[in-house]
Design a protein around this motif. Structure first.
Motif, PDB file in Angstrom:
ATOM      1  N   ASP A 138       0.814  -1.210   0.000  1.00  0.00           N
ATOM      2  CA  ASP A 138       0.000   0.000   0.000  1.00  0.00           C
ATOM      3  C   ASP A 138       0.850   1.263   0.000  1.00  0.00           C
ATOM      4  N   SER A 139       2.154   1.114   0.334  1.00  0.00           N
ATOM      5  CA  SER A 139       3.037   2.271   0.395  1.00  0.00           C
ATOM      6  C   SER A 139       4.239   2.180  -0.534  1.00  0.00           C
ATOM      7  N   ILE A 140       4.540   1.001  -1.033  1.00  0.00           N
ATOM      8  CA  ILE A 140       5.734   0.797  -1.856  1.00  0.00           C
ATOM      9  C   ILE A 140       5.331   0.418  -3.278  1.00  0.00           C
ATOM     10  N   LEU A 141       5.973   1.061  -4.259  1.00  0.00           N
ATOM     11  CA  LEU A 141       5.758   0.709  -5.661  1.00  0.00           C
ATOM     12  C   LEU A 141       7.099   0.461  -6.314  1.00  0.00           C
ATOM     13  N   CYS A 142       7.082  -0.207  -7.446  1.00  0.00           N
ATOM     14  CA  CYS A 142       8.268  -0.361  -8.283  1.00  0.00           C
ATOM     15  C   CYS A 142       8.077   0.492  -9.529  1.00  0.00           C
ATOM     16  N   ALA A 143       9.136   1.171  -9.929  1.00  0.00           N
ATOM     17  CA  ALA A 143       9.088   2.061 -11.086  1.00  0.00           C
ATOM     18  C   ALA A 143      10.214   1.704 -12.045  1.00  0.00           C
ATOM     19  N   ALA A 144       9.871   1.568 -13.330  1.00  0.00           N
ATOM     20  CA  ALA A 144      10.850   1.231 -14.358  1.00  0.00           C
ATOM     21  C   ALA A 144      11.129   2.454 -15.215  1.00  0.00           C
ATOM     22  N   SER A 145      12.373   2.555 -15.680  1.00  0.00           N
ATOM     23  CA  SER A 145      12.814   3.754 -16.373  1.00  0.00           C
ATOM     24  C   SER A 145      13.528   3.424 -17.671  1.00  0.00           C
ATOM     25  N   THR A 146      13.691   4.467 -18.516  1.00  0.00           N
ATOM     26  CA  THR A 146      14.455   4.302 -19.748  1.00  0.00           C
ATOM     27  C   THR A 146      15.944   4.136 -19.478  1.00  0.00           C
ATOM     28  N   ASP A 147      16.407   4.396 -18.239  1.00  0.00           N
ATOM     29  CA  ASP A 147      17.816   4.157 -17.930  1.00  0.00           C
ATOM     30  C   ASP A 147      18.091   2.688 -17.604  1.00  0.00           C
ATOM     31  N   GLY A 148      17.052   1.854 -17.662  1.00  0.00           N
ATOM     32  CA  GLY A 148      17.227   0.426 -17.469  1.00  0.00           C
ATOM     33  C   GLY A 148      17.136  -0.054 -16.044  1.00  0.00           C
ATOM     34  N   VAL A 149      16.795   0.850 -15.105  1.00  0.00           N
ATOM     35  CA  VAL A 149      16.773   0.499 -13.690  1.00  0.00           C
ATOM     36  C   VAL A 149      15.337   0.385 -13.188  1.00  0.00           C
ATOM     37  N   ILE A 150      15.095  -0.609 -12.325  1.00  0.00           N
ATOM     38  CA  ILE A 150      13.813  -0.750 -11.626  1.00  0.00           C
ATOM     39  C   ILE A 150      14.045  -0.336 -10.184  1.00  0.00           C
ATOM     40  N   ARG A 151      13.380   0.722  -9.767  1.00  0.00           N
ATOM     41  CA  ARG A 151      13.561   1.255  -8.422  1.00  0.00           C
ATOM     42  C   ARG A 151      12.360   0.921  -7.553  1.00  0.00           C
ATOM     43  N   ALA A 152      12.616   0.616  -6.285  1.00  0.00           N
ATOM     44  CA  ALA A 152      11.554   0.494  -5.292  1.00  0.00           C
ATOM     45  C   ALA A 152      11.419   1.837  -4.601  1.00  0.00           C
ATOM     46  N   ILE A 153      10.188   2.356  -4.531  1.00  0.00           N
ATOM     47  CA  ILE A 153       9.942   3.701  -4.020  1.00  0.00           C
ATOM     48  C   ILE A 153       8.868   3.647  -2.943  1.00  0.00           C
ATOM     49  N   ASN A 154       9.141   4.304  -1.826  1.00  0.00           N
ATOM     50  CA  ASN A 154       8.154   4.436  -0.760  1.00  0.00           C
ATOM     51  C   ASN A 154       7.438   5.774  -0.890  1.00  0.00           C
ATOM     52  N   LEU A 155       6.130   5.754  -0.620  1.00  0.00           N
ATOM     53  CA  LEU A 155       5.330   6.965  -0.660  1.00  0.00           C
ATOM     54  C   LEU A 155       4.971   7.413   0.749  1.00  0.00           C
ATOM     55  N   LEU A 156       5.208   8.677   1.021  1.00  0.00           N
ATOM     56  CA  LEU A 156       4.799   9.318   2.277  1.00  0.00           C
ATOM     57  C   LEU A 156       5.283   8.565   3.516  1.00  0.00           C
ATOM     58  N   PRO A 157       6.530   8.714   3.923  1.00  0.00           N
ATOM     59  CA  PRO A 157       7.516   9.636   3.372  1.00  0.00           C
ATOM     60  C   PRO A 157       8.053   9.162   2.017  1.00  0.00           C
ATOM     61  N   ASN A 158       8.354  10.134   1.154  1.00  0.00           N
ATOM     62  CA  ASN A 158       8.775   9.838  -0.215  1.00  0.00           C
ATOM     63  C   ASN A 158      10.262   9.539  -0.260  1.00  0.00           C
ATOM     64  N   ARG A 159      10.588   8.290  -0.564  1.00  0.00           N
ATOM     65  CA  ARG A 159      11.982   7.849  -0.602  1.00  0.00           C
ATOM     66  C   ARG A 159      12.172   6.841  -1.736  1.00  0.00           C
ATOM     67  N   VAL A 160      13.341   6.912  -2.362  1.00  0.00           N
ATOM     68  CA  VAL A 160      13.795   5.813  -3.207  1.00  0.00           C
ATOM     69  C   VAL A 160      14.500   4.825  -2.296  1.00  0.00           C
ATOM     70  N   ILE A 161      13.962   3.613  -2.179  1.00  0.00           N
ATOM     71  CA  ILE A 161      14.494   2.625  -1.236  1.00  0.00           C
ATOM     72  C   ILE A 161      15.731   1.940  -1.793  1.00  0.00           C
ATOM     73  N   GLY A 162      15.677   1.548  -3.072  1.00  0.00           N
ATOM     74  CA  GLY A 162      16.805   0.844  -3.654  1.00  0.00           C
ATOM     75  C   GLY A 162      16.483   0.303  -5.026  1.00  0.00           C
ATOM     76  N   SER A 163      17.395  -0.510  -5.532  1.00  0.00           N
ATOM     77  CA  SER A 163      17.272  -1.111  -6.862  1.00  0.00           C
ATOM     78  C   SER A 163      16.782  -2.546  -6.763  1.00  0.00           C
ATOM     79  N   VAL A 164      15.735  -2.851  -7.503  1.00  0.00           N
ATOM     80  CA  VAL A 164      15.205  -4.217  -7.575  1.00  0.00           C
ATOM     81  C   VAL A 164      15.921  -5.010  -8.663  1.00  0.00           C
ATOM     82  N   GLY A 165      16.277  -4.342  -9.749  1.00  0.00           N
ATOM     83  CA  GLY A 165      16.936  -5.013 -10.862  1.00  0.00           C
ATOM     84  C   GLY A 165      17.199  -4.036 -11.980  1.00  0.00           C
ATOM     85  N   GLN A 166      17.743  -4.536 -13.090  1.00  0.00           N
ATOM     86  CA  GLN A 166      18.112  -3.665 -14.187  1.00  0.00           C
ATOM     87  C   GLN A 166      18.284  -4.443 -15.495  1.00  0.00           C
TER      88      GLN A 166
END
Length: 406
Positions: free
Chosen positions: A282-310
């Motif tokens: 309910d608070s964490i999502l994964c986001a994929a980018s054109t730079d090839g990285v999949i990031r895990a992101i927490n919402l409220l507080p807003n933080r990039v937690i780390g890399s899931v893969g690439q």
């Protein structure tokens, strides 16, 4: 028996009773021979995740079956492939493929009961296939006047499609036609989401706005204010209280439910873009980018937690979560579908306590296959987890929101 007696030094035609020691020696010899058997099959190797699946063209879209270890993928040539996947080495298996689309397949999705596979294409068609054998059971040849870019299955009878010109259609399979057609966006519709009550349909567009449609009353409600860049993806989180949108500028935009006109929060994730997002908790999502990285992101507080893969150096087109929440699949321009272990993400909590930015920090690896450093696109990002040692001196990067609202 005669042959055995001769090998033991006995005369033919004479019956000799073997004592127990002789029988035990023979049994031990047989056991030793079995142990030394060179062709004895080895135990299959069990991996943390299924092996990569390689394709002959760039894969645009990937989807997991709702109840089985099956994955579907659609590629740039218009072909659709359905595989079973397994953590046993060599266990992935192609079940069937389809070449019915004349142009690029842009999205695939399994029906909620898992019996049908839906697909849309640049050729403006919608196809519905039987999952077991890949038989085409329904084709809507000219579903839109322009190439179809996005699709959302609403329930067992309804689904929505959005095209390159910004037109939204909502279809009823019982009628075989669209009962709702509206053009409120000026550019392509990139993503869609619907609330728990199957009433409010949200769309994101390349024109930088989010659209709000009431499909129960068959009406358009409103467009959000314009954001910088394309809005590329949308998800509903925080128990239905927040709407999250990704953008081509690497921003995450947050809207309050029933406050769709203007954003309540926004923050940058230091990515080239945020092209595909998938809620994990309910608070964490994964986001994929054109730079090839999949990031895990927490919402409220807003933080990039780390890399899931690439996919190193290769733009990622789409990510999907398995039905059991154990795996994330990603497809990219390297013509591969990769699997990532996300089972540990649900145990992560993020503290409100903020530390000053540390220059040159690396994005924390959240799986064994994820890279933890050495690449420019990982710099400046540090993990925040529930276990924090007081004696730690290392400073962490935070991704602050503009407004700091909840």
């Amino acid at each position: 028996m005669a042959a055995s007696m001769q090998e033991a030094g006995e005369m033919p035609g004479v019956s000799v009773a073997k004592d127990s020691d002789t029988e035990e020696d023979g049994e031990e010899k047989d056991e030793n021979e079995q142990d030394e058997e060179p062709d004895e099959p080895k135990e299959p190797k069990i991996r943390e995740t299924p092996e990569d699946i390689k394709f002959e063209a760039i894969v645009n879209t990937v989807a997991f079956h709702p109840t089985r270890d099956i994955l579907a993928a659609g590629d740039l040539d218009g072909d659709i492939y359905v595989h079973s996947y397994s953590c046993v080495e060599g266990g992935n298996k192609e079940l069937w493929s389809s070449g019915h689309h004349l142009k690029s397949c842009r999205e695939v999705a399994f029906s909620h009961d898992g019996e049908k596979l839906f697909s849309i294409s640049k050729d403006k068609s919608v196809h519905i296939m039987d999952v077991e054998g890949g038989k085409l059971v329904k084709r809507i040849s000219k579903a839109h006047s322009d190439p179809i870019n996005s699709m959302l299955l609403i329930d067992e009878n309804l689904f929505a499609t959005g095209d390159d010109s910004g037109t939204l259609k909502v279809w009823d399979l019982r009628r075989g036609t669209a009962f709702m057609e509206m053009k409120q966006h000026e550019e392509y519709i990139s993503g869609m989401a619907i609330d728990h009550d199957k009433k409010i349909l949200l769309t994101t567009s390349g024109d930088g706005t989010m659209g709000v449609f009431n499909i129960k009353r068959r009406r358009f409600d409103l467009l959000s204010e314009f954001q910088n860049g394309d809005l590329t993806s949308v998800a509903i989180m925080k128990r239905g209280k927040k709407v999250v949108c990704g953008s081509s500028e690497g921003m995450i935009y947050l809207f309050n439910w029933d406050g769709f006109g203007a954003t309540s929060d926004r923050f940058a994730v230091k990515a080239e873009s945020v092209d595909s997002i998938i809620p994990i908790t309910d608070s964490i999502l994964c986001a994929a980018s054109t730079d090839g990285v999949i990031r895990a992101i927490n919402l409220l507080p807003n933080r990039v937690i780390g890399s899931v893969g690439q996919h190193v150096g290769e733009p990622i087109e789409q990510i999907a979560k398995s039905y059991d929440g154990h795996f994330l699949a990603s497809c990219a321009h390297d013509q591969k579908v990769k699997f990532w272990d996300i089972s540990s993400l649900s145990a992560i909590t993020v503290s409100d306590y903020r530390r000053r930015k540390k220059k040159g920090g690396n994005l924390k690896s959240l799986s064994k296959k994820a890279f933890g450093g050495g690449d420019d696109f990982f710099s400046g990002l540090i993990e925040e987890t529930e276990i924090k040692k007081p004696e730690e001196k290392e400073e962490e990067e935070e991704e602050d929101s503009d407004s700091g609202s909840d």
